[in-house]
Each structure stands twice: as structure tokens, then as C-alpha cells.
Write a protein that holds these residues in place. Structure first.
Motif, PDB file in Angstrom:
ATOM      1  N   LEU A   1      16.775  49.386  23.271  1.00 25.27           N
ATOM      2  CA  LEU A   1      16.067  50.126  24.317  1.00 25.27           C
ATOM      3  C   LEU A   1      16.540  51.572  24.384  1.00 25.27           C
ATOM      4  O   LEU A   1      15.730  52.484  24.634  1.00 25.27           O
ATOM      5  N   TYR A   2      17.822  51.781  24.149  1.00 19.68           N
ATOM      6  CA  TYR A   2      18.345  53.147  24.149  1.00 19.68           C
ATOM      7  C   TYR A   2      17.711  53.965  23.029  1.00 19.68           C
ATOM      8  O   TYR A   2      17.269  55.103  23.250  1.00 19.68           O
ATOM      9  N   VAL A   3      17.651  53.402  21.825  1.00 22.27           N
ATOM     10  CA  VAL A   3      17.043  54.102  20.689  1.00 22.27           C
ATOM     11  C   VAL A   3      15.572  54.375  20.970  1.00 22.27           C
ATOM     12  O   VAL A   3      15.066  55.481  20.709  1.00 22.27           O
ATOM     13  N   ALA A   4      14.865  53.380  21.523  1.00 24.23           N
ATOM     14  CA  ALA A   4      13.449  53.563  21.843  1.00 24.23           C
ATOM     15  C   ALA A   4      13.261  54.682  22.868  1.00 24.23           C
ATOM     16  O   ALA A   4      12.344  55.511  22.750  1.00 24.23           O
ATOM     17  N   SER A   5      14.131  54.726  23.884  1.00 25.68           N
ATOM     18  CA  SER A   5      14.056  55.784  24.901  1.00 25.68           C
ATOM     19  C   SER A   5      14.280  57.149  24.273  1.00 25.68           C
ATOM     20  O   SER A   5      13.567  58.117  24.581  1.00 25.68           O
ATOM     21  N   LEU A   6      15.246  57.213  23.382  1.00 24.78           N
ATOM     22  CA  LEU A   6      15.579  58.473  22.723  1.00 24.78           C
ATOM     23  C   LEU A   6      14.415  58.966  21.867  1.00 24.78           C
ATOM     24  O   LEU A   6      14.049  60.147  21.903  1.00 24.78           O
ATOM     25  N   VAL A   7      13.810  58.055  21.115  1.00 28.48           N
ATOM     26  CA  VAL A   7      12.682  58.423  20.249  1.00 28.48           C
ATOM     27  C   VAL A   7      11.497  58.877  21.085  1.00 28.48           C
ATOM     28  O   VAL A   7      10.818  59.862  20.751  1.00 28.48           O
ATOM     29  N   PHE A   8      11.230  58.195  22.184  1.00 27.85           N
ATOM     30  CA  PHE A   8      10.112  58.579  23.042  1.00 27.85           C
ATOM     31  C   PHE A   8      10.320  59.964  23.641  1.00 27.85           C
ATOM     32  O   PHE A   8       9.431  60.823  23.582  1.00 27.85           O
TER      33      PHE A   8
ATOM     34  N   ALA B   1      12.370  62.388  22.683  1.00 26.12           N
ATOM     35  CA  ALA B   1      12.487  63.442  21.667  1.00 26.12           C
ATOM     36  C   ALA B   1      11.185  63.638  20.911  1.00 26.12           C
ATOM     37  O   ALA B   1      10.970  64.708  20.332  1.00 26.12           O
ATOM     38  N   THR B   2      10.321  62.631  20.924  1.00 29.82           N
ATOM     39  CA  THR B   2       9.059  62.498  20.180  1.00 29.82           C
ATOM     40  C   THR B   2       9.329  62.262  18.688  1.00 29.82           C
ATOM     41  O   THR B   2      10.150  62.956  18.080  1.00 29.82           O
ATOM     42  N   PRO B   3       8.650  61.257  18.098  1.00 27.11           N
ATOM     43  CA  PRO B   3       8.917  60.872  16.704  1.00 27.11           C
ATOM     44  C   PRO B   3       8.677  61.992  15.704  1.00 27.11           C
ATOM     45  O   PRO B   3       9.391  62.093  14.702  1.00 27.11           O
ATOM     46  N   TRP B   4       7.656  62.853  15.958  1.00 32.08           N
ATOM     47  CA  TRP B   4       7.338  63.887  14.978  1.00 32.08           C
ATOM     48  C   TRP B   4       8.428  64.949  14.876  1.00 32.08           C
ATOM     49  O   TRP B   4       8.712  65.442  13.785  1.00 32.08           O
ATOM     50  N   VAL B   5       9.050  65.280  15.989  1.00 34.35           N
ATOM     51  CA  VAL B   5      10.154  66.241  15.937  1.00 34.35           C
ATOM     52  C   VAL B   5      11.344  65.645  15.185  1.00 34.35           C
ATOM     53  O   VAL B   5      11.946  66.301  14.324  1.00 34.35           O
ATOM     54  N   LEU B   6      11.669  64.389  15.480  1.00 33.43           N
ATOM     55  CA  LEU B   6      12.771  63.734  14.786  1.00 33.43           C
ATOM     56  C   LEU B   6      12.486  63.608  13.291  1.00 33.43           C
ATOM     57  O   LEU B   6      13.375  63.813  12.452  1.00 33.43           O
ATOM     58  N   PHE B   7      11.239  63.289  12.945  1.00 35.77           N
ATOM     59  CA  PHE B   7      10.872  63.132  11.534  1.00 35.77           C
ATOM     60  C   PHE B   7      11.032  64.449  10.773  1.00 35.77           C
ATOM     61  O   PHE B   7      11.585  64.484   9.670  1.00 35.77           O
TER      62      PHE B   7
END
Length: 509
Positions: A241-248, A250-256
């Protein structure tokens, strides 16, 4: 070549104006949440501190309540906060070019937390003062070593960190990040004198908090470090859940894109003072949260203070063309979120039937009618509920106190200090519930108990009308349990006073 021409920039400007208009509308139509109403309760009872957290948001709300009780106005700090964060991102990136700075501001403004969050909570001052502290810290890095401006900025960074701490203890994670940055990353001769000044400027706030806690049952310490962690334990779901919260957030496209440009990222961060500071001041708290997630859940809102730094890093590392594309994707995602919220807010009451939120939604939608029907009992009954969230909300809506009857939970126990149950002895008490009551839970505490129902637009509410409150029985079966569960102060903590124990257990001083 500019990543965004003047025409698209005007379009983005109109879009951001529309976003702010949406946030203002959302803040006006969204009923006060239980947590917000609880913090309004703080504001209505100004104090040097409160049960759950240090007092900053209560102080803010005390000032705002002196002007207006309108929801949108009380939420004004949360409405303005994204604009301040965007300005801060622009300021941090401007040394790398005006266009990058504008794109950084847009990325931060369009992060999900800054699109959706309009709530005034303890997190609002923490986010504000933490980010301003980071800006002051970077300003000190940019100043000439040992100069007066550098000393001023370090002191300001510390003072702002202290103010963030007076909002919530998690501000201490930023202090740890400063220490890591000074200890392992910086190599300039001014780092230790600057950090020492920062620390000295930050210390008055936690020292004040400790002084206040020592005369108030150490409630912040008991809540944050003991009571709320009593049932903590490893669960594989929490890290996920922590990782999912972080990805949401931060937004996946920025992280990618940052992952795809990781080589450039690794080359750019050490070479740029702003990028290095942003990276480490974000990485240390998020890593500590990741470790904490191994034994407890991490709230989505806990991450809000540090996610804007990701927009700063992206604006420094990625090309302007890629940044422009990320801004467009974030704008589309923001529009989807706005549309989703507009639909949810427009749903009829019946749409929530048979969902876990049905009773909470019904209470909020029918609060005014409920208050009207309870009015005949007002002159000689103490109103109460068994949930701090519901009690705080009804108190906010009605403008009169709603006590918390029973043991409650480890959350939000400020009513322990506001309602004196000794003074209710022999009095009539009306308890409002959204779930059917069990008679045996109430009969011991009253001379006579009556149970009634109220049905409003298909939603049923339950009244327990107790006559002749039995304080002695309540003291024995409820207050004693509360003391044992929530006010077990370790012997090594020096005590200057504890109102709860002094009020109900004077013989145990």
C-alpha cells in the motif's frame, strides 16, 4: 527552443484557473469531514497543545473562526497551499532556466495531492513550513559560506522546521534528512556551523512541546509512540500500500521518465546543489516511511510534504520536451480526477446505500434535519455520540457541544479534557447513534433509559435517552478503563500535571 509556446502557456493558465475554481467549489460543497471538525473543535478551544498532536492547526483555526465558519474559508490555507508549493518549485529550479522553472511549478500544481486535497488538517501546516524550510536551506547553500545571508537562511530554515514540528511530529524526519545531507553529502566548510545554527533555531518548538506535555499527561507522546502502535505488527499489505500510494502521488509517468533517464539523473544530482538537496531531503523521509511500513500502515497524507521535491528533480534532470509531455499527461489525469470528484459529489443519497460509507454519508447529508429534531432535548440534555469523528462533526454543524460517550478509541481523545463527567451526575444524556444500540451497553449508567428511532429520507438514526446519569458506575466501568488504556504514563517521564488523573483519580497522585 521553448518547450511551451505562449499560446499553450495561456491555455495552461486558463486550465490552472479552472482548477483553482474547482478546488474552491469542492471546498465549499464538501461537508466537513470528522477529522476537520475535530480540528475546528481545537480552534474553538484555544490551548497550548492538544491530545493527538502539537497545536499549530488549532491556532490557525482559532484565527480563521474569528472571521468566518464557512467551510471554504476554514479550508483557505489548504486551497492556497498548492500555489505556495508551485512557487517554491519555481524558485528552486529557476537557476536552471525560466522555462524549466515554469514546468516545475506546473508539475507540482498538477500532482494528485494538489488537485484533490482541500482539507484543513494537521498536515497543512507541516507541508507548508517543511517546504519553506527546504527553500531556506537551499538559499543558505546558494549563499557565500559564512556570510550573513547564509547564517540568516540557516536560522530561518531551523525556525520553519520548528514551526512544522508544532504541526506534527513527522517534521522531525526532515530534520533527520538535513543531518544526513550535512553528514554524508556536503563537503563545504560551512556545513557544520550552518547546521548548528539551524538546530538551535529549531529547538525552541520541540522544547516548548515537551514542556507542555509534561503538564498534560504526556498525551502527544502516549498517542504517537505508544497507544496508536499497541497493535502494530508486520503485514505484507502495508509495504504494498505504501508503494501504491507513492506511485499514485508521484504519478507513474514521472517515475518512469526518471527511471529511463537514471544515468543522467545520477550524473546531474551530485553536480547541482538544488538537485542534491531535493533528492536527499526527499529520499531520507520516504525511506524512513518505507521502513515504518513494515510494521504499520502509512497514511497517504504523510507523504505530501516530500512529493513536491520529485517535481523539482524532474524539472532539473529531464529535457524540456519530456517535461512538457509530463505536464500534459498530468493535466489530463487532473481533469479525470476533477470529473470523478464532480460525479461523486453529485450522486444522490441512495447511491451510497449498502456501501460501507452509507451511514457516514447519511449523517452528513441529514445533519441539519437531525439537529432540528433534537432541538427539544437541548435545554436539559447533554448531547453525545460514541465516535469522536461523528461527535466533532455534529458539534460543528449544531454549534453546541457533543461529548464522546464511552471508551472510544486511541484516536482524538481531546474530549477527555473538555467534558467533565462528574458535572453530569444525575443529569439527562442523549446519545445519537447511526447503528442499532444494545440495551445492556447503556442500562448500567442511567436510572432510566429510553430508545427511539428517527427516520430521515430512508436513513435511520438511533437515540438513547438516559435519565439520571450514574457517574459512579461510569467512573468504575468506563473512566477507569480509559485511564488504564490511554493514560499509563511511564515512570521515567517527569510529570508536572495530568488533568485527567487529577480530575477523576485524585487519590492516585
Amino acid at each position: 527552443m521553448k518547450a511551451l509556446s505562449s499560446s499553450p502557456m495561456r491555455l495552461y493558465g486558463l486550465g490552472l484557473l479552472a482548477l483553482f475554481a474547482f478546488r474552491l467549489w469542492f471546498a465549499a460543497v464538501l461537508p466537513m469531514t470528522g477529522d476537520e471538525a475535530y480540528f475546528v473543535f481545537w480552534g474553538e478551544h484555544p490551548a497550548g497543545g492538544y491530545y493527538d498532536h502539537p497545536p499549530m492547526v488549532g491556532w490557525w483555526l482559532s484565527a480563521l473562526l474569528a472571521i468566518s465558519r464557512a467551510e471554504w474559508f476554514l479550508r483557505l490555507p489548504a486551497l492556497v497551499l498548492p500555489l505556495i508549493l508551485a512557487w517554491g518549485a519555481w524558485w528552486l529550479v529557476r537557476a536552471h532556466g525560466a522555462e524549466r522553472a515554469r514546468l516545475a511549478a506546473l508539475l507540482v500544481l498538477l500532482q494528485p495531492a494538489n488537485v484533490l486535497n482541500v482539507l484543513i488538517t494537521t498536515d497543512t501546516p507541516v507541508i507548508l513550513f517543511s517546504f519553506l524550510s527546504i527553500i531556506a536551506y537551499v538559499a543558505a547553500l546558494r549563499s557565500e559560506q559564512h556570510s550573513r545571508p547564509a547564517l540568516f537562511w540557516n536560522a530561518l530554515a531551523g525556525a520553519l522546521l520548528g514551526l512544522a514540528f508544532l504541526g506534527k511530529y513527522f517534521a522531525a524526519l526532515l530534520g533527520m534528512a538535513y543531518l544526513v545531507h550535512v553528514l554524508f553529502i556536503r563537503r563545504d566548510a560551512a556545513r557544520w556551523p550552518g547546521f548548528a545554527l539551524l538546530l538551535v533555531a529549531a529547538l525552541p518548538a520541540p522544547l516548548y512541546n515537551l514542556w507542555w506535555n509534561s503538564s498534560h499527561c504526556w498525551v502527544n507522546i502516549l498517542f504517537n509512540f505508544m497507544n496508536r502502535n499497541a497493535e502494530a505488527g508486520f503485514s505484507w499489505q502495508n509495504p504494498l500500500l505504501y508503494v501504491a500510494s507513492l506511485v499514485f502521488l508521484a504519478t507513474p509517468w514521472v517515475l518512469f521518465e526518471l527511471w529511463r533517464e537514471r544515468q543522467k539523473f545520477l550524473e546531474t544530482v551530485p553536480a547541482s546543489g538544488e538537485a542534491s538537496a531535493a533528492f536527499w531531503l526527499m529520499l531520507v523521509p520516504l525511506t524512513l516511511f518505507a521502513l515504518m511500513s513494515l510494521w504499520r500502515s502509512i497514511g497517504l497524507h504523510w507523504l505530501f510534504s516530500f512529493i513536491p521535491l520529485l517535481g523539482v528533480l524532474a524539472a532539473i534532470v529531464l529535457s524540456q520536451t519530456v517535461l512538457a509531455r509530463l505536464v500534459r499527461w498530468s493535466a489530463v489525469f487532473g481533469a479525470v480526477q476533477v470529473l470523478a470528484i464532480a460525479i461523486v459529489v453529485s450522486l444522490p443519497t441512495q447511491a451510497w446505500k449498502d456501501t460501507p460509507f452509507s451511514r457516514s454519508v447519511a449523517l452528513r447529508l441529514h445533519a441539519n434535519e437531525l439537529i432540528r429534531q433534537l432541538a427539544p432535548y437541548a435545554p436539559d440534555h447533554l448531547f453525545a455520540m460514541e465516535s469522536f469523528s461523528a461527535a466533532a462533526f455534529m458539534a460543528y454543524q449544531s454549534g453546541r457541544p457533543f461529548a464522546v460517550f464511552g471508551s472510544g478509541s486511541y484516536f482524538a481523545r481531546q474530549d477527555d479534557f473538555e467534558t467533565d463527567w462528574r458535572a453530569q451526575s444525575g443529569r439527562h444524556v442523549l446519545i445519537l447513534r447511526t447503528f442499532p444500540p444494545k440495551a445492556q451497553d447503556y442500562l448500567p449508567y442511567f436510572r432510566q433509559v429510553e430508545f427511539r428511532d428517527i427516520v430521515i429520507d430512508g436513513s435511520r438514526f438511533y437515540l438513547i435517552i438516559g435519565q439520571g446519569f450514574n457517574y459512579a458506575e461510569y467512573h468504575e466501568k468506563v473512566l477507569t478503563r480509559i485511564r488504564q488504556r490511554f493514560y499509563r504514563i511511564p515512570a521515567w517521564l517527569p510529570q508536572r500535571g495530568c488533568e485527567f488523573s487529577e480530575r477523576y483519580f485524585p487519590e492516585m497522585k
